[in-house]
Design a protein around this motif. Structure first.
Motif, short mmCIF file in Angstrom:
data_model
loop_
_atom_site.label_atom_id
_atom_site.label_comp_id
_atom_site.label_asym_id
_atom_site.label_seq_id
_atom_site.Cartn_x
_atom_site.Cartn_y
_atom_site.Cartn_z
N ALA A 166 0.84 -1.21 0.00
CA ALA A 166 0.00 0.00 0.00
C ALA A 166 0.87 1.25 0.00
CB ALA A 166 -0.93 0.00 1.21
N LEU A 167 1.97 1.22 0.75
CA LEU A 167 2.89 2.35 0.75
C LEU A 167 3.54 2.53 -0.62
CD1 LEU A 167 4.62 1.92 4.23
CD2 LEU A 167 2.64 3.33 3.65
N ALA A 168 3.89 1.43 -1.24
CA ALA A 168 4.48 1.50 -2.58
C ALA A 168 3.50 2.11 -3.59
CB ALA A 168 4.91 0.11 -3.03
N ALA A 169 2.22 1.82 -3.42
CA ALA A 169 1.21 2.36 -4.32
C ALA A 169 1.09 3.88 -4.16
CB ALA A 169 -0.14 1.70 -4.06
N ILE A 170 1.22 4.39 -2.93
CA ILE A 170 1.20 5.83 -2.69
C ILE A 170 2.37 6.50 -3.40
CG2 ILE A 170 1.47 7.62 -0.93
CD1 ILE A 170 -0.05 5.78 1.00
N ALA A 171 3.56 5.87 -3.27
CA ALA A 171 4.74 6.43 -3.92
C ALA A 171 4.58 6.45 -5.43
CB ALA A 171 5.97 5.62 -3.52
N ALA A 172 4.06 5.35 -5.99
CA ALA A 172 3.90 5.26 -7.44
C ALA A 172 2.91 6.31 -7.95
CB ALA A 172 3.43 3.86 -7.81
N ARG A 173 1.80 6.49 -7.22
CA ARG A 173 0.81 7.49 -7.64
C ARG A 173 1.39 8.89 -7.60
NH1 ARG A 173 -2.07 8.67 -3.09
NH2 ARG A 173 -0.94 10.63 -3.14
N SER A 174 2.16 9.19 -6.56
CA SER A 174 2.74 10.53 -6.42
C SER A 174 3.71 10.83 -7.56
CB SER A 174 3.46 10.65 -5.07
OG SER A 174 2.55 10.53 -4.00
N ARG A 175 4.58 9.88 -7.86
CA ARG A 175 5.56 10.10 -8.93
C ARG A 175 4.87 10.16 -10.29
NH1 ARG A 175 10.25 8.03 -6.38
NH2 ARG A 175 10.30 9.11 -4.36
N ARG A 176 3.81 9.41 -10.45
CA ARG A 176 3.07 9.45 -11.71
C ARG A 176 2.40 10.81 -11.89
NH1 ARG A 176 0.41 5.29 -10.75
NH2 ARG A 176 -1.51 6.21 -9.94
N ASP A 177 1.78 11.32 -10.83
CA ASP A 177 1.14 12.63 -10.92
C ASP A 177 2.16 13.74 -11.15
OD1 ASP A 177 -1.35 11.52 -10.57
OD2 ASP A 177 -1.50 12.00 -8.43
N ALA A 178 3.38 13.54 -10.67
CA ALA A 178 4.41 14.57 -10.80
C ALA A 178 4.86 14.78 -12.24
CB ALA A 178 5.61 14.21 -9.93
N THR A 179 4.51 13.85 -13.13
CA THR A 179 4.92 14.02 -14.52
C THR A 179 4.30 15.27 -15.14
OG1 THR A 179 3.09 12.58 -15.25
CG2 THR A 179 5.24 11.54 -14.88
N ALA A 180 3.19 15.72 -14.61
CA ALA A 180 2.55 16.94 -15.12
C ALA A 180 3.06 18.20 -14.42
CB ALA A 180 1.03 16.84 -14.95
N ASN A 181 3.98 18.05 -13.49
CA ASN A 181 4.51 19.18 -12.72
C ASN A 181 5.91 19.51 -13.22
OD1 ASN A 181 5.46 21.01 -10.86
ND2 ASN A 181 4.99 19.78 -9.06
N PRO A 182 6.08 20.61 -13.94
CA PRO A 182 7.40 20.93 -14.50
C PRO A 182 8.45 21.25 -13.45
CG PRO A 182 5.90 22.77 -14.80
CD PRO A 182 5.07 21.63 -14.28
N HIS A 183 8.03 21.52 -12.21
CA HIS A 183 8.97 21.89 -11.16
C HIS A 183 9.43 20.70 -10.31
CE1 HIS A 183 7.97 26.05 -12.07
NE2 HIS A 183 6.69 25.76 -11.92
N ALA A 184 8.82 19.55 -10.50
CA ALA A 184 9.11 18.39 -9.64
C ALA A 184 10.54 17.90 -9.85
CB ALA A 184 8.12 17.27 -9.92
N GLN A 185 11.11 17.42 -8.76
CA GLN A 185 12.48 16.88 -8.81
C GLN A 185 12.48 15.43 -9.29
OE1 GLN A 185 14.69 17.55 -5.18
NE2 GLN A 185 16.09 15.85 -5.58
N LEU A 186 11.49 14.64 -8.84
CA LEU A 186 11.37 13.25 -9.25
C LEU A 186 10.01 13.06 -9.91
CD1 LEU A 186 12.72 11.38 -6.09
CD2 LEU A 186 13.98 11.97 -8.16
N LYS A 187 9.96 12.34 -10.99
CA LYS A 187 8.69 12.11 -11.67
C LYS A 187 8.77 10.86 -12.51
CE LYS A 187 9.14 16.13 -13.57
NZ LYS A 187 8.84 17.38 -14.34
N GLY A 188 7.58 10.34 -12.85
CA GLY A 188 7.52 9.17 -13.71
C GLY A 188 7.76 7.88 -12.97
N PRO A 189 7.66 6.74 -13.66
CA PRO A 189 7.83 5.43 -13.01
C PRO A 189 9.27 5.24 -12.52
CG PRO A 189 7.72 5.20 -15.39
CD PRO A 189 7.39 6.63 -15.10
N LEU A 190 9.39 4.99 -11.24
CA LEU A 190 10.70 4.75 -10.65
C LEU A 190 10.61 3.51 -9.78
CD1 LEU A 190 11.59 8.37 -9.49
CD2 LEU A 190 12.62 7.16 -11.40
#
Length: 356
Positions: A166-190
């Protein structure tokens, strides 16, 4: 003054928000050089000049800079001459916003500039943050910030409130949503990564990085002049829990719940929530304390798991929530900021746009 009284006698709104591109290191930039483009951008969004601002308040930490009264250097980027009305808090910029909000409520100013910044890259952040702890019993043991968050995460796992998938799913969702944020440091599937301190893996922890943010507040009709759809602060409140971790239930956050109640968050549903949850396990705690259902969009910006400049991440949550109101993507948003180990201090703000 409580968080239930923000509209009387004046309504106050966030009318502009800007932030830097958050990076792992900014060795080539001083704090002032990192901050100045953000200040220029937020002022340009409203057409205001520094001389037009009635009150200025900042949030930062001397511990990160490694020198006393480091915030005075940042005033070079603001322009302190001719003399300005200025204040500073040794906290995340969300608490600077709270001070500016109260200033505007008094009628002493119609506009306020709030900014915050932090360079976490120069030193060992996990060790630096131990200076927040009780100096007699806990700090001498040097439990770092990730180890303490892992204690909280394990308490949640033991209580049956979450598990590692469940914690991994939170991390995955956050990084996925960050792909639309040009200011994010980490984004996309990691990859979720290896354990840092069990049960927390690399993906459960915030990135270390440098960044800055700024917002402009305005009161009443002035807000409508400066912004097509102001994000009105309908309530804001902050609370603190016991300093000693041993007397707290780490699976719950009563201070967040109380701040939300005083800010009016439970009066009507929100559609968006920007939560300052640096660790995936802390999102579990905050969702419960804030009574957020599955229909609430949580951290559409990617949240602090995608970018976490210390001392600015909480102000960014308010700014991101306000920006969604400005764009018409949210009608009623909640923003949360935290400070201290294991969600010790918590601030909650409720923002609304004018009905369409």
């Amino acid at each position: 003054m409580t968080g239930q009284e923000p509209s009387g006698p004046r309504d106050v709104a966030v009318v502009a928000f800007a932030q830097s591109d958050h990076r792992r290191t900014t060795d080539e930039l001083s704090e002032v050089e990192m901050l100045m483009p953000v200040l220029h951008e937020v002022l340009r969004a409203t057409g205001l000049r520094t001389a037009d601002i009635g009150f200025t308040c900042s949030g930062s930490s001397d511990y990160l800079a490694g020198r006393a009264f480091s915030f005075t250097m940042a005033l070079d980027g603001v322009g302190a001459w001719p003399p300005i009305s200025e204040s500073h808090v040794e906290m995340d910029g969300a608490w600077a916003l709270y001070e500016a909000w109260t200033k505007l409520l008094t009628g002493d100013a119609d506009t306020a500039l709030v900014y915050s910044y932090g360079k976490s890259s120069p030193g060992p952040l996990r060790d630096v943050l131990t200076r927040q702890l009780d100096p007699y019993c806990l700090a001498p043991l040097w439990p770092d910030s990730v180890a303490l968050a892992a204690l909280q995460a394990q308490a949640l796992v033991d209580a049956g409130e979450t598990d590692e998938p469940a914690l991994a799913a939170i991390a995955a969702r956050s990084r996925r949503d960050a792909t639309a944020n040009p200011h994010a440091q980490l984004k996309g599937p990691l990859p979720h990564g290896d354990y840092v301190v069990r049960p927390l893996r690399t993906g459960d922890c915030p990135p270390i990085g440098d960044g800055a943010a700024a917002v402009i507040l305005a009161a009443g009709d002035r807000a409508r002049e400066l912004c097509e759809r102001p994000a009105w602060i309908r309530g804001i409140d902050h609370r603190i829990e016991a300093h000693a971790l041993g007397v707290r239930d780490l699976t719950d956050s009563p201070s967040t719940r109380l701040a939300a109640e005083k800010a009016g968050a439970f009066e009507r549903p929100v559609d968006t929530a920007e939560l300052h949850a640096p660790f995936t396990s802390q999102e579990v705690v905050l969702r419960k304390a804030l009574r957020l259902g599955d229909g609430v969009r949580v951290n559409p910006s990617g949240g602090p798991l995608a970018a976490h400049p210390v001392m600015a991440a909480g102000l960014i949550r308010i700014g991101e929530a306000a920006a969604r109101v400005h764009r018409g993507e949210s009608g009623r948003a909640l923003a949360h900021a935290t400070s201290g180990p294991c969600l010790q201090q918590n601030l909650v703000a409720v923002l609304e746009g004018d009905p369409r």
